[in-house]
Design a protein around this motif. Structure first.
Motif, mmCIF file in Angstrom:
data_model
loop_
_atom_site.group_PDB
_atom_site.id
_atom_site.type_symbol
_atom_site.label_atom_id
_atom_site.label_comp_id
_atom_site.label_asym_id
_atom_site.label_seq_id
_atom_site.Cartn_x
_atom_site.Cartn_y
_atom_site.Cartn_z
ATOM 1 N N ALA A 1 36.104 0.750 9.744
ATOM 2 C CA ALA A 1 37.280 1.189 8.999
ATOM 3 C C ALA A 1 38.260 1.930 9.903
ATOM 4 N N GLU A 2 37.732 2.770 10.804
ATOM 5 C CA GLU A 2 38.614 3.494 11.722
ATOM 6 C C GLU A 2 39.296 2.533 12.695
ATOM 7 N N GLU A 3 38.568 1.514 13.147
ATOM 8 C CA GLU A 3 39.170 0.535 14.051
ATOM 9 C C GLU A 3 40.272 -0.260 13.355
ATOM 10 N N ARG A 4 40.021 -0.679 12.108
ATOM 11 C CA ARG A 4 41.059 -1.400 11.358
ATOM 12 C C ARG A 4 42.267 -0.521 11.099
ATOM 13 N N LYS A 5 42.003 0.741 10.785
ATOM 14 C CA LYS A 5 43.096 1.663 10.518
ATOM 15 C C LYS A 5 43.957 1.858 11.752
ATOM 16 N N ALA A 6 43.321 2.043 12.920
ATOM 17 C CA ALA A 6 44.075 2.212 14.164
ATOM 18 C C ALA A 6 44.856 0.946 14.518
ATOM 19 N N LYS A 7 44.244 -0.206 14.280
ATOM 20 C CA LYS A 7 44.901 -1.477 14.599
ATOM 21 C C LYS A 7 46.129 -1.698 13.741
ATOM 22 N N SER B 1 0.840 -1.191 0.000
ATOM 23 C CA SER B 1 0.000 0.000 0.000
ATOM 24 C C SER B 1 0.884 1.254 0.000
ATOM 25 N N ASP B 2 0.270 2.403 -0.254
ATOM 26 C CA ASP B 2 1.019 3.656 -0.257
ATOM 27 C C ASP B 2 1.664 3.915 1.109
ATOM 28 N N LYS B 3 0.938 3.609 2.176
ATOM 29 C CA LYS B 3 1.463 3.807 3.527
ATOM 30 C C LYS B 3 2.683 2.921 3.775
ATOM 31 N N GLU B 4 2.615 1.681 3.308
ATOM 32 C CA GLU B 4 3.746 0.766 3.485
ATOM 33 C C GLU B 4 4.936 1.202 2.645
ATOM 34 N N ARG B 5 4.707 1.731 1.462
ATOM 35 C CA ARG B 5 5.808 2.225 0.634
ATOM 36 C C ARG B 5 6.541 3.381 1.309
ATOM 37 N N LYS B 6 5.780 4.312 1.863
ATOM 38 C CA LYS B 6 6.402 5.443 2.549
ATOM 39 C C LYS B 6 7.191 4.983 3.766
ATOM 40 N N ALA B 7 6.605 4.069 4.546
ATOM 41 C CA ALA B 7 7.302 3.553 5.726
ATOM 42 C C ALA B 7 8.563 2.796 5.330
ATOM 43 N N ARG B 8 8.504 2.049 4.218
ATOM 44 C CA ARG B 8 9.681 1.297 3.779
ATOM 45 C C ARG B 8 10.803 2.235 3.332
ATOM 46 N N ARG B 9 10.446 3.307 2.646
ATOM 47 C CA ARG B 9 11.483 4.251 2.207
ATOM 48 C C ARG B 9 12.193 4.892 3.398
ATOM 49 N N LYS B 10 11.424 5.260 4.424
ATOM 50 C CA LYS B 10 12.034 5.850 5.612
ATOM 51 C C LYS B 10 12.895 4.831 6.352
ATOM 52 N N ALA B 11 12.392 3.600 6.489
ATOM 53 C CA ALA B 11 13.161 2.558 7.178
ATOM 54 C C ALA B 11 14.420 2.208 6.402
ATOM 55 N N LEU B 12 14.341 2.182 5.066
ATOM 56 C CA LEU B 12 15.519 1.881 4.250
ATOM 57 C C LEU B 12 16.568 2.966 4.367
ATOM 58 N N GLN B 13 16.128 4.220 4.404
ATOM 59 C CA GLN B 13 17.067 5.319 4.580
ATOM 60 C C GLN B 13 17.759 5.240 5.934
ATOM 61 N N GLN B 14 17.001 4.918 6.978
ATOM 62 C CA GLN B 14 17.583 4.770 8.305
ATOM 63 C C GLN B 14 18.544 3.581 8.358
ATOM 64 N N LEU B 15 18.182 2.483 7.692
ATOM 65 C CA LEU B 15 19.053 1.303 7.658
ATOM 66 C C LEU B 15 20.364 1.607 6.955
ATOM 67 N N ARG B 16 20.310 2.316 5.846
ATOM 68 C CA ARG B 16 21.528 2.667 5.121
ATOM 69 C C ARG B 16 22.406 3.615 5.929
ATOM 70 N N THR B 17 21.780 4.535 6.648
ATOM 71 C CA THR B 17 22.558 5.438 7.500
ATOM 72 C C THR B 17 23.264 4.658 8.600
ATOM 73 N N THR B 18 22.567 3.704 9.202
ATOM 74 C CA THR B 18 23.175 2.877 10.250
ATOM 75 C C THR B 18 24.323 2.036 9.692
ATOM 76 N N GLU B 19 24.122 1.427 8.522
ATOM 77 C CA GLU B 19 25.176 0.619 7.911
ATOM 78 C C GLU B 19 26.391 1.469 7.562
ATOM 79 N N LEU B 20 26.165 2.675 7.072
ATOM 80 C CA LEU B 20 27.276 3.563 6.736
ATOM 81 C C LEU B 20 28.069 3.942 7.971
ATOM 82 N N ALA B 21 27.371 4.216 9.080
ATOM 83 C CA ALA B 21 28.066 4.552 10.325
ATOM 84 C C ALA B 21 28.868 3.353 10.834
ATOM 85 N N GLU B 22 28.310 2.150 10.727
ATOM 86 C CA GLU B 22 29.033 0.954 11.177
ATOM 87 C C GLU B 22 30.272 0.706 10.317
ATOM 88 N N ARG B 23 30.160 0.883 9.011
ATOM 89 C CA ARG B 23 31.312 0.701 8.132
ATOM 90 C C ARG B 23 32.410 1.712 8.445
#
Length: 261
Positions: free
Chosen positions: A229-235, A203-225
Protein backbone atom coordinates in the motif's frame (compact mmCIF):
# COMPACT_ATOMS: atom_id res chain seq x y z
CA UNK A 1 -22.78 -35.54 45.34
CA UNK A 2 -24.40 -38.68 43.95
CA UNK A 3 -26.31 -36.60 41.40
CA UNK A 4 -23.07 -34.95 40.27
CA UNK A 5 -21.34 -38.33 39.93
CA UNK A 6 -24.31 -39.58 37.93
CA UNK A 7 -24.05 -36.60 35.57
CA UNK A 8 -20.33 -37.22 35.14
CA UNK A 9 -20.94 -40.89 34.33
CA UNK A 10 -23.60 -39.98 31.76
CA UNK A 11 -21.30 -37.38 30.23
CA UNK A 12 -18.47 -39.91 29.99
CA UNK A 13 -20.77 -42.40 28.28
CA UNK A 14 -21.83 -39.76 25.75
CA UNK A 15 -18.21 -38.85 25.09
CA UNK A 16 -17.21 -42.50 24.64
CA UNK A 17 -19.99 -42.97 22.08
CA UNK A 18 -19.26 -39.79 20.15
CA UNK A 19 -15.51 -40.18 20.26
CA UNK A 20 -15.43 -43.45 18.35
CA UNK A 21 -12.44 -42.70 16.16
CA UNK A 22 -12.33 -39.08 17.35
CA UNK A 23 -9.19 -37.40 18.46
CA UNK A 24 -9.03 -36.34 22.07
CA UNK A 25 -11.03 -33.24 22.82
CA UNK A 26 -8.63 -30.39 23.39
CA UNK A 27 -8.78 -27.73 26.02
CA UNK A 28 -9.64 -24.23 24.93
CA UNK A 29 -7.20 -21.50 23.93
CA UNK A 30 -7.23 -19.85 27.35
CA UNK A 31 -5.93 -23.04 28.99
CA UNK A 32 -3.38 -24.11 26.40
CA UNK A 33 -0.33 -22.40 27.89
CA UNK A 34 -1.53 -21.91 31.47
CA UNK A 35 -1.81 -24.44 34.30
CA UNK A 36 -5.39 -25.27 35.27
CA UNK A 37 -6.43 -23.82 38.62
CA UNK A 38 -9.41 -24.99 40.65
CA UNK A 39 -9.90 -21.78 42.64
CA UNK A 40 -10.74 -19.42 39.74
CA UNK A 41 -12.76 -19.62 36.54
CA UNK A 42 -10.52 -20.60 33.62
CA UNK A 43 -12.36 -18.16 31.34
CA UNK A 44 -13.00 -14.98 33.36
CA UNK A 45 -10.33 -15.54 36.11
CA UNK A 46 -12.85 -14.62 38.84
CA UNK A 47 -12.41 -16.59 42.11
CA UNK A 48 -15.12 -19.07 43.03
CA UNK A 49 -17.30 -18.31 46.03
CA UNK A 50 -20.62 -19.18 47.61
CA UNK A 51 -22.38 -17.09 44.97
CA UNK A 52 -20.15 -18.17 42.07
CA UNK A 53 -20.05 -21.96 42.11
CA UNK A 54 -17.43 -24.08 40.39
CA UNK A 55 -18.37 -26.46 37.58
CA UNK A 56 -15.85 -28.97 36.19
CA UNK A 57 -16.28 -30.05 32.58
CA UNK A 58 -15.73 -33.84 32.19
CA UNK A 59 -14.61 -33.36 28.56
CA UNK A 60 -11.89 -30.71 28.84
CA UNK A 61 -11.29 -30.81 32.63
CA UNK A 62 -11.60 -27.03 32.92
CA UNK A 63 -13.06 -25.36 36.00
CA UNK A 64 -15.65 -22.74 35.01
CA UNK A 65 -18.22 -20.54 36.66
CA UNK A 66 -21.88 -21.05 35.78
CA UNK A 67 -21.90 -18.13 33.30
CA UNK A 68 -19.07 -19.60 31.21
CA UNK A 69 -19.99 -23.25 31.71
CA UNK A 70 -23.11 -22.48 29.69
CA UNK A 71 -26.85 -22.27 30.16
CA UNK A 72 -29.15 -19.76 31.84
CA UNK A 73 -32.84 -20.04 32.63
CA UNK A 74 -34.79 -16.74 32.97
CA UNK A 75 -31.60 -14.92 33.90
CA UNK A 76 -30.78 -17.37 36.69
CA UNK A 77 -27.63 -19.48 36.18
CA UNK A 78 -28.54 -23.12 35.69
CA UNK A 79 -25.95 -25.66 34.55
CA UNK A 80 -27.26 -28.86 36.10
CA UNK A 81 -28.87 -29.92 32.81
CA UNK A 82 -25.65 -29.75 30.77
CA UNK A 83 -23.28 -32.75 30.88
CA UNK A 84 -20.37 -30.76 29.35
CA UNK A 85 -19.47 -27.10 28.99
CA UNK A 86 -20.92 -25.14 26.08
CA UNK A 87 -17.65 -25.14 24.11
CA UNK A 88 -17.19 -28.92 24.42
CA UNK A 89 -20.86 -29.56 23.62
CA UNK A 90 -20.45 -27.58 20.40
CA UNK A 91 -17.19 -29.39 19.61
CA UNK A 92 -18.82 -32.79 20.16
CA UNK A 93 -21.68 -31.83 17.82
CA UNK A 94 -19.23 -30.64 15.15
CA UNK A 95 -17.19 -33.85 15.49
CA UNK A 96 -20.32 -35.95 15.09
CA UNK A 97 -21.36 -33.95 12.02
CA UNK A 98 -17.91 -34.36 10.48
CA UNK A 99 -17.76 -38.14 10.93
CA UNK A 100 -21.39 -38.65 9.90
CA UNK A 101 -21.81 -36.30 6.91
CA UNK A 102 -18.50 -34.84 5.73
CA UNK A 103 -15.78 -37.45 6.29
CA UNK A 104 -17.30 -40.19 4.05
CA UNK A 105 -17.35 -37.82 1.06
CA UNK A 106 -13.76 -36.73 1.66
CA UNK A 107 -12.63 -40.35 1.98
CA UNK A 108 -14.32 -41.24 -1.34
CA UNK A 109 -12.44 -38.35 -2.94
CA UNK A 110 -12.90 -36.17 -6.00
CA UNK A 111 -11.02 -35.25 -9.17
CA UNK A 112 -9.04 -32.03 -9.43
CA UNK A 113 -6.13 -30.40 -11.26
CA UNK A 114 -2.75 -29.52 -9.80
CA UNK A 115 0.90 -29.06 -10.78
CA UNK A 116 3.39 -31.89 -10.69
CA UNK A 117 7.10 -31.69 -9.90
CA UNK A 118 7.74 -30.16 -13.34
CA UNK A 119 5.04 -27.45 -12.89
CA UNK A 120 2.85 -29.23 -15.42
CA UNK A 121 -0.88 -29.14 -14.73
CA UNK A 122 -2.20 -32.70 -14.49
CA UNK A 123 -5.47 -34.33 -13.35
CA UNK A 124 -5.31 -35.94 -9.90
CA UNK A 125 -7.58 -37.72 -7.48
CA UNK A 126 -7.85 -36.00 -4.10
CA UNK A 127 -8.98 -37.89 -1.01
CA UNK A 128 -8.69 -38.03 2.77
CA UNK A 129 -7.00 -40.91 4.56
CA UNK A 130 -8.87 -40.93 7.86
CA UNK A 131 -6.68 -43.49 9.64
CA UNK A 132 -3.44 -41.65 8.82
CA UNK A 133 -5.13 -38.20 9.02
CA UNK A 134 -3.57 -37.15 5.71
CA UNK A 135 -4.73 -35.40 2.54
CA UNK A 136 -3.50 -37.27 -0.55
CA UNK A 137 -3.47 -36.45 -4.26
CA UNK A 138 -2.40 -38.93 -6.95
CA UNK A 139 -2.25 -38.53 -10.73
CA UNK A 140 -4.84 -40.36 -12.80
CA UNK A 141 -2.06 -41.48 -15.13
CA UNK A 142 -0.43 -44.66 -13.87
CA UNK A 143 2.61 -46.75 -14.70
CA UNK A 144 3.00 -50.30 -13.41
CA UNK A 145 -0.27 -49.81 -11.49
CA UNK A 146 1.20 -46.84 -9.60
CA UNK A 147 0.46 -43.12 -10.01
CA UNK A 148 3.06 -41.19 -11.95
CA UNK A 149 2.83 -38.34 -9.45
CA UNK A 150 1.47 -38.33 -5.92
CA UNK A 151 1.78 -36.36 -2.74
CA UNK A 152 0.27 -36.01 0.71
CA UNK A 153 0.25 -33.85 3.81
CA UNK A 154 -1.00 -34.33 7.33
CA UNK A 155 -4.16 -32.39 8.05
CA UNK A 156 -2.52 -31.26 11.28
CA UNK A 157 0.24 -29.59 9.23
CA UNK A 158 -2.24 -27.48 7.22
CA UNK A 159 -2.02 -23.94 8.57
CA UNK A 160 -4.66 -22.31 6.38
CA UNK A 161 -7.29 -23.40 3.83
CA UNK A 162 -8.61 -20.92 1.27
CA UNK A 163 -11.02 -21.22 -1.64
CA UNK A 164 -11.02 -18.68 -4.49
CA UNK A 165 -13.39 -19.65 -7.25
CA UNK A 166 -12.64 -23.27 -8.19
CA UNK A 167 -9.15 -23.13 -6.61
CA UNK A 168 -8.45 -24.60 -3.17
CA UNK A 169 -5.14 -23.59 -1.58
CA UNK A 170 -3.64 -25.60 1.28
CA UNK A 171 -0.98 -23.55 3.07
CA UNK A 172 1.58 -25.44 5.13
CA UNK A 173 4.48 -24.01 7.13
CA UNK A 174 7.06 -24.51 4.36
CA UNK A 175 5.04 -24.80 1.14
CA UNK A 176 1.55 -24.62 -0.36
CA UNK A 177 -0.55 -26.73 -2.73
CA UNK A 178 -3.30 -25.43 -5.04
CA UNK A 179 -6.01 -27.83 -6.23
CA UNK A 180 -8.47 -26.77 -8.93
CA UNK A 181 -11.86 -28.48 -8.76
CA UNK A 182 -14.72 -28.58 -11.26
CA UNK A 183 -16.52 -25.54 -9.85
CA UNK A 184 -16.53 -23.10 -6.95
CA UNK A 185 -19.18 -25.03 -4.98
CA UNK A 186 -17.04 -28.17 -4.87
CA UNK A 187 -13.98 -26.14 -3.87
CA UNK A 188 -15.96 -24.48 -1.06
CA UNK A 189 -17.21 -27.89 0.14
CA UNK A 190 -13.65 -29.19 0.32
CA UNK A 191 -12.53 -26.01 2.11
CA UNK A 192 -15.11 -26.55 4.84
CA UNK A 193 -14.34 -30.28 5.01
CA UNK A 194 -10.57 -29.83 5.28
CA UNK A 195 -11.06 -27.06 7.85
CA UNK A 196 -13.20 -29.40 9.97
CA UNK A 197 -10.66 -32.20 9.51
CA UNK A 198 -7.85 -29.99 10.82
CA UNK A 199 -9.83 -29.53 14.04
CA UNK A 200 -11.13 -33.09 14.46
CA UNK A 201 -8.20 -35.23 13.29
CA UNK A 202 -5.33 -33.11 14.63
CA UNK A 203 -3.59 -33.73 17.93
CA UNK A 204 -3.39 -31.11 20.67
CA UNK A 205 0.26 -30.46 19.80
CA UNK A 206 -0.61 -29.91 16.14
CA UNK A 207 -3.45 -27.54 17.06
CA UNK A 208 -1.14 -25.39 19.16
CA UNK A 209 1.52 -25.34 16.44
CA UNK A 210 -1.09 -24.43 13.82
CA UNK A 211 -2.40 -21.52 15.88
CA UNK A 212 1.10 -20.10 16.29
CA UNK A 213 1.93 -20.61 12.60
CA UNK A 214 -1.38 -19.01 11.55
CA UNK A 215 -0.72 -15.99 13.75
CA UNK A 216 2.75 -15.61 12.24
CA UNK A 217 1.34 -16.01 8.72
CA UNK A 218 -1.27 -13.31 9.30
CA UNK A 219 1.36 -10.97 10.72
CA UNK A 220 3.53 -11.51 7.64
CA UNK A 221 0.59 -10.95 5.27
CA UNK A 222 -0.38 -7.76 7.10
CA UNK A 223 3.17 -6.42 6.84
CA UNK A 224 3.28 -7.24 3.11
CA UNK A 225 -0.06 -5.51 2.49
CA UNK A 226 1.11 -2.44 4.36
CA UNK A 227 4.32 -2.30 2.36
CA UNK A 228 2.46 -2.74 -0.96
CA UNK A 229 0.00 0.00 0.00
CA UNK A 230 2.84 2.41 0.80
CA UNK A 231 4.55 1.60 -2.50
CA UNK A 232 1.33 2.20 -4.46
CA UNK A 233 0.72 5.41 -2.57
CA UNK A 234 4.23 6.71 -3.32
CA UNK A 235 3.93 5.70 -6.98
CA UNK A 236 0.58 7.37 -7.57
CA UNK A 237 1.55 10.42 -5.51
CA UNK A 238 4.50 11.09 -7.84
CA UNK A 239 2.30 10.43 -10.86
CA UNK A 240 -0.33 12.85 -9.57
CA UNK A 241 2.17 15.64 -8.98
CA UNK A 242 3.72 15.08 -12.41
CA UNK A 243 0.30 15.13 -14.10
CA UNK A 244 -0.64 18.36 -12.29
CA UNK A 245 2.64 20.03 -13.34
CA UNK A 246 2.16 18.97 -16.97
CA UNK A 247 -1.45 20.22 -16.99
CA UNK A 248 -0.45 23.57 -15.47
CA UNK A 249 2.34 24.01 -18.04
CA UNK A 250 -0.15 23.68 -20.90
CA UNK A 251 -2.49 26.35 -19.55
CA UNK A 252 -2.23 29.97 -20.74
CA UNK A 253 -0.15 32.31 -18.57
CA UNK A 254 -3.20 34.35 -17.57
CA UNK A 255 -5.01 31.29 -16.24
CA UNK A 256 -1.91 30.14 -14.35
CA UNK A 257 -1.55 33.60 -12.79
CA UNK A 258 -5.19 33.63 -11.61
CA UNK A 259 -4.85 30.11 -10.18
CA UNK A 260 -1.70 31.13 -8.27
CA UNK A 261 -3.49 34.23 -6.90
Amino acid sequence: MQALKGLQRNAQKQLDVLKGGFSKLSTQDSADDEPLRDDICTKCKVPFSRWRRRYSCPACNRHLCCWHYGGTVVGVPCCCWRSACAACTLEIAENAEFHRDVCPNLVNGSSAMTKDAGNKVIPVWVSLDKKKATMTWASLEQRANKPVFQGCTRVGAVVQVRAAGADLTLTMEKDARTLTFADSQEAEYWRKGVHMATDVLSSDKERKARRKALQQLRTTELAERKQNAEERKAKFADAGMRYTAEAMSKLPATVVGKAAA
